[in-house]
Design a protein around this motif. Structure first.
Motif, mmCIF file in Angstrom:
data_model
loop_
_atom_site.group_PDB
_atom_site.id
_atom_site.type_symbol
_atom_site.label_atom_id
_atom_site.label_comp_id
_atom_site.label_asym_id
_atom_site.label_seq_id
_atom_site.Cartn_x
_atom_site.Cartn_y
_atom_site.Cartn_z
ATOM 1 N N GLU A 1 -23.230 -26.941 -28.748
ATOM 2 C CA GLU A 1 -22.260 -25.876 -28.524
ATOM 3 C C GLU A 1 -21.083 -26.417 -27.735
ATOM 4 O OE1 GLU A 1 -22.327 -22.483 -29.340
ATOM 5 O OE2 GLU A 1 -23.865 -23.140 -30.728
ATOM 6 N N SER B 1 -17.928 -20.470 -38.060
ATOM 7 C CA SER B 1 -18.491 -20.992 -36.824
ATOM 8 C C SER B 1 -18.735 -22.491 -36.975
ATOM 9 C CB SER B 1 -19.797 -20.279 -36.502
ATOM 10 O OG SER B 1 -20.826 -20.772 -37.316
ATOM 11 N N ARG C 1 -21.937 -23.458 -38.506
ATOM 12 C CA ARG C 1 -21.964 -23.249 -39.954
ATOM 13 C C ARG C 1 -21.175 -24.342 -40.671
ATOM 14 N NH1 ARG C 1 -24.046 -20.145 -43.363
ATOM 15 N NH2 ARG C 1 -23.003 -19.180 -45.125
ATOM 16 N N LEU D 1 -23.508 -27.284 -40.702
ATOM 17 C CA LEU D 1 -24.637 -27.115 -41.616
ATOM 18 C C LEU D 1 -24.212 -27.269 -43.066
ATOM 19 C CD1 LEU D 1 -26.438 -24.096 -39.929
ATOM 20 C CD2 LEU D 1 -27.341 -26.386 -40.150
ATOM 21 N N THR D 2 -22.993 -26.847 -43.356
ATOM 22 C CA THR D 2 -22.555 -26.867 -44.748
ATOM 23 C C THR D 2 -21.594 -28.016 -45.026
ATOM 24 O OG1 THR D 2 -20.785 -25.364 -44.177
ATOM 25 C CG2 THR D 2 -22.802 -24.379 -45.008
ATOM 26 N N VAL E 1 -17.347 -24.492 -45.841
ATOM 27 C CA VAL E 1 -16.988 -23.076 -45.675
ATOM 28 C C VAL E 1 -15.768 -22.911 -44.775
ATOM 29 C CG1 VAL E 1 -19.331 -22.246 -45.995
ATOM 30 C CG2 VAL E 1 -18.532 -22.770 -43.699
ATOM 31 N N ASN F 1 -8.634 -12.535 -32.003
ATOM 32 C CA ASN F 1 -9.732 -13.386 -32.466
ATOM 33 C C ASN F 1 -10.085 -14.417 -31.387
ATOM 34 O OD1 ASN F 1 -11.566 -14.296 -34.406
ATOM 35 N ND2 ASN F 1 -10.160 -15.900 -35.078
ATOM 36 N N LEU G 1 -13.597 -14.534 -29.209
ATOM 37 C CA LEU G 1 -14.435 -15.739 -29.267
ATOM 38 C C LEU G 1 -14.645 -16.314 -27.865
ATOM 39 C CD1 LEU G 1 -12.890 -17.438 -32.432
ATOM 40 C CD2 LEU G 1 -15.216 -16.576 -32.231
ATOM 41 N N PHE H 1 -18.046 -18.543 -27.611
ATOM 42 C CA PHE H 1 -17.900 -19.449 -28.759
ATOM 43 C C PHE H 1 -16.650 -20.298 -28.536
ATOM 44 C CE2 PHE H 1 -20.361 -15.882 -30.291
ATOM 45 C CZ PHE H 1 -21.390 -16.498 -30.977
#
Lengths: 729, 97
Positions: A427, A572, A575, A578-579, A583, A609, A613, A618
């Motif tokens: 993170e 995120s 994500r 992971l991808t 994305v 936004n 966050l 985040f």
């Protein structure tokens, strides 16, 4: 009847001819005195696989009758011993080699319960019968107290160690008949084959009625405890169901004499109607000579299991070293080849797999070693919403990497579960130790394993976490990452990062200027960002007009582009990792109408936004949102709250070197704005939190104070000024 | 189209629709971010327990009987901010603002 007799031996060692003793802490007391205590004790490698002759002695030297239930070389032995008189806290179990082991039988007077013995991998009644014979059993057989379900105290729900089906079971229990008479016993076997024995005799079951509990047998029982044994098979494969309604393998119901039951033939046996042996915990294994003995407890911990990935879980291995000499050194050698030192260590293991760890204890010339078996299973609730659960994964993995052999590189053989959990637990501002180890010692293996986009994101995460405290090291990493990519766009990204490093952290604005000017020539996203940084540099240098000119130039081009496409604000970071970054363009800010109001709406949307966050923690995502905002509306630095939102992110990261300069320039250059009071407050917070010299901003604060003399913030500024001496010249 | 042919076509269309629905709905294998499980997790049973001497306390009934190991709770993704803005458009033709 008194169970106890006395032993006399020299000193603390109560049974002179016993070379070993286990020390047990007594925990839960038995429900009935005759149920005694149940203990599961390891073989330790010193019993040579034989059934041990045991002498259980209380602290004051009273001997308690003790009997072995089952024994095998892998799991050691199950022991039941009489309840001591009084309220002792511990007992010692002495082991005598060559002595005749006493195996429990009904005529010993002890009534243990409820103990479940399990043979994983077998689903025949013959396997259950072998366990019912007691004594030595197959290597994979294990045992433990069976608490039963809350609604069905007498029940078998599955393998308590978490091993999957198939399996065979044998449970020994004692039920307490409240009165003499005819009892209706109705076992409900949900699956496989089942057999019920009462006081050693097999019970033949038949249907009495179609009502609930109508299938069973009538048995005459005297008042008091009766032995009830169940033999059960669980065919099939996979995990056992824990569903209360149709899960579990069997439960036992009964109807006591003359008990009024309406519309049912039997009811579940209550917990109060069963005898339960007391429980105890192994605290140490000691030798008569005083040399340390290797014995451990394995505690299952947090679980990292998502979707159809392989589960990973943390196991804690603790040496039961209460009697170890002060110089005892404990080491643990894991199947992958790494060796950790310490009396308590953690290791990540794959779920639903067997494994074993070699434990070694050394004190002077005395060495004791043993194999510690484990099965990857835990029911501890784990949530990645919790920072400590994310940290536990990263720290355990970093510690493992520090001891695993380098060749072949262990990282190369990691499956998706390992990588995905790294991505999930890294993170903003977290994971420095793990990432440093991964990049520092396993760079080539990572590069081969990850997609270029994943590699770039992970590099960025690492660069972000090292930036604040280790800027020189950050520069070295930038050079290394630059040399290891052929992608021109990535190289430009890294150059841009280098420029920011010089600008904010290494205080070399000439080099930063050189780098940004070089990048600004490019007609690309990074070129526009470089021009924005040149504007920032102008603002830092006190040239508001030049800064505004850079910002306006970029914003005009962005507006033209915006009217033809949406604004990507990214997904995120986890994500994206992971991808593999695919994305990144999937989440876009709402497309605005090509007019002034639409642009204003979009600017508010981007600003909100970033604020949301940041408040949600985040921070990496917030920085990405900040980049998107800056790329579209760089003039927000002058006319909006961009600099405040940016400072809020870096303040949360405790990165004062980044948070302070632009705030300082804003307070110095902007004569008046509705954001000025908050900007000057945040600037003071930055200086105080970073323990910088307050006098360095005194001049700025004084000027702002003069402009805002009627604003509520003036009192805070007065307070700051009164406590800050002017800068010495 | 005669009734028999029509019935056949309808049955085929219905079967295709149902199968497609079953395949698409549900298991999430087609979603972005799905990582296929290792092949051995699907086919192989856990290996036989090691045949070695143990020196660890059995950790059998650590929890609820046969409670299955559960999945980890994922970190919730960031939520987008909620903006409610009314933009009033002037319409000179209507005579209203």
């Amino acid at each position: 009847m008194s169970w106890a007799s006395l032993v006399h031996a020299a000193g603390d060692w109560q049974v002179a001819d016993a070379p070993l003793r286990f020390k047990l802490e007594l925990l839960q007391k038995p429900t009935h005195a005759s149920a005694g205590y149940f203990a599961s004790l390891p073989d330790g490698g010193v019993l040579r696989g034989g059934k041990p002759a045991t002498t259980v002695v209380t602290e004051d030297g009273k001997v308690l009758p003790s009997y072995v239930l089952w024994q095998n070389v892998e799991n050691g032995f199950a022991l039941v011993f009489a309840k001591p008189e009084g309220d002792p806290k511990s007992v010692s179990v002495y082991i005598q080699p060559g002595g005749a082991a006493r195996v429990w039988s009904p005529n010993t007077g002890l009534t243990p319960g409820s103990i479940l013995c399990t043979s994983p991998g077998r689903d025949t009644l013959a396997a259950a019968q072998a366990m019912a014979a007691l004594g030595r059993v197959e290597g994979s057989v294990h045992w433990g107290e069976n608490p039963g379900y809350s609604q069905a105290a007498f029940s078998i729900s599955g393998d308590l160690s978490g091993r999957p089906k198939p399996a065979a079971f044998y449970q020994i229990s004692h039920v307490d008949a409240p009165s003499a008479g005819e009892y209706w016993l109705a076992p409900s076997f949900h699956t496989g084959q089942g057999e019920l024995r009462v006081d050693g005799a097999k019970v033949e079951l038949k249907e009495k009625s179609k009502l609930w509990g109508g299938f069973g047998a009538s048995v005459k029982l005297a008042k008091g405890l009766h032995r009830v044994e169940v033999l059960q098979t669980a065919p099939g494969s996979g995990p056992y169901s824990s569903n209360n309604r149709w899960g579990g393998l069997m439960y036992l119901e009964w109807k006591t004499p003359n008990e009024p039951l309406k519309n049912i033939e039997a009811r579940a046996i209550k917990a109060s109607e069963m005898a339960r042996s007391g429980s105890c915990r192994l605290s140490a294994l000691e030798s008569r000579e005083g040399s340390p003995m290797a014995v451990a407890r394995v505690t299952p911990g947090l679980v990292y299991w998502f979707g159809n990935e392989e589960p990973l879980l943390i196991l804690e291995f603790s040496a039961l070293g209460a009697g170890y000499p002060a110089d005892a050194k404990v080491t643990w050698t894991f199947p992958e080849g790494g060796t950790l030192e310490g009396s308590r260590v953690k290791w990540l293991v794959p779920g639903f797999r067997e494994g074993r760890v070699k434990m070694t204890v050394q004190s002077g010339k005395a060495v004791s070693a043993a194999m510690i078996p484990y099965f990857g299973f835990s029911t501890q609730k784990t949530s990645l919403e919790r920072a400590d659960h994310r940290e536990a994964f990263r720290d355990t993995l970093a510690e493992m990497l520090s001891v695993l052999p380098r060749s072949p590189d262990p990282v190369a053989s990691w499956g998706d579960a390992w990588w995905n959990n790294i991505f999930r637990t890294v993170e903003g501002g977290e994971g420095e130790q793990l990432l440093r180890r991964l990049f520092g010692e396993h760079f080539e293996a990572i590069r081969k394993r990850l997609a270029p986009a994943q590699m770039a994101i992970l590099e960025d995460v690492f660069l972000d976490v090292t930036l604040r405290d280790h800027p020189e090291e950050n520069l070295e990493w930038l050079k290394k990452f630059f040399a290891n990519t052929q992608d021109a766009a990535r190289q430009n990204e890294l150059r841009f990062r280098e420029g920011e490093l010089y600008m904010y952290y290494l205080n070399d604005r000439k080099k930063a200027d050189f780098l940004f000017n070089g990048l600004a020539a490019a007609r690309s996203g990074v070129g526009e960002r470089a021009r924005i940084r040149l504007g920032d540099m102008a603002l830092l240098g006190g040239d508001l007009n030049k800064a505004t000119s850079f910002y306006a130039d970029v914003q005009n081009r962005a507006r033209a582009l915006r009217n033809t496409s949406g604004v990507a604000v990214g997904a995120s970071v986890t994500r994206q990792l992971l991808t593999g970054g695919t994305v990144n363009q999937a989440v876009a800010a709402p497309r605005a109408a090509p007019d002034l109001k639409g642009g204003a709406l979009q600017e508010v949307s981007l600003a909100e936004n970033v604020r949301t966050l940041t408040e949600g923690g985040f921070l990496l995502e917030a920085i990405q949102g900040l980049d998107a905002w800056e790329a579209e509306f760089p003039l927000s630095k002058i006319s909006g709250d961009f600099i405040l939102r940016e400072a809020a992110i870096y303040a949360k990261l405790k990165d004062w070197k980044h948070a302070r300069p632009m705030l300082e320039a804003y307070c110095r250059e902007i004569d008046s704005s509705s954001y000025l009071p908050e900007a000057v407050s945040t600037l003071i917070l930055c200086v105080q939190s970073s323990k910088a010299d307050p006098a360095s901003i005194r001049g700025i604060v004084e000027k702002v104070r003069d402009r805002l003399k009627f604003h509520p913030v003036a009192s805070q500024l007065d307070k700051f000024l009164s406590s800050t001496a002017p800068a010495s010249r | 189209m005669n009734p028999a042919t029509s019935k056949k076509v309808m049955s085929a269309a219905l079967a295709t629709t149902l199968c497609t629905g079953t395949l698409i709905a549900g298991d999430g294998t087609g979603e972005a971010g799905f990582v296929a499980p290792p092949r051995e997790m699907i086919q192989k049973k856990p290996p036989a327990p090691p045949r070695v001497a143990s020196s660890a306390e059995t950790t059998g009934s650590c929890c609820c009987p046969a409670a299955p190991m559960s999945r980890t709770e994922a970190k919730k993704p960031p939520q987008p901010p909620v903006l409610l803005i009314k933009i009033r458009e002037d319409n000179p033709g209507s005579g209203k603002n």
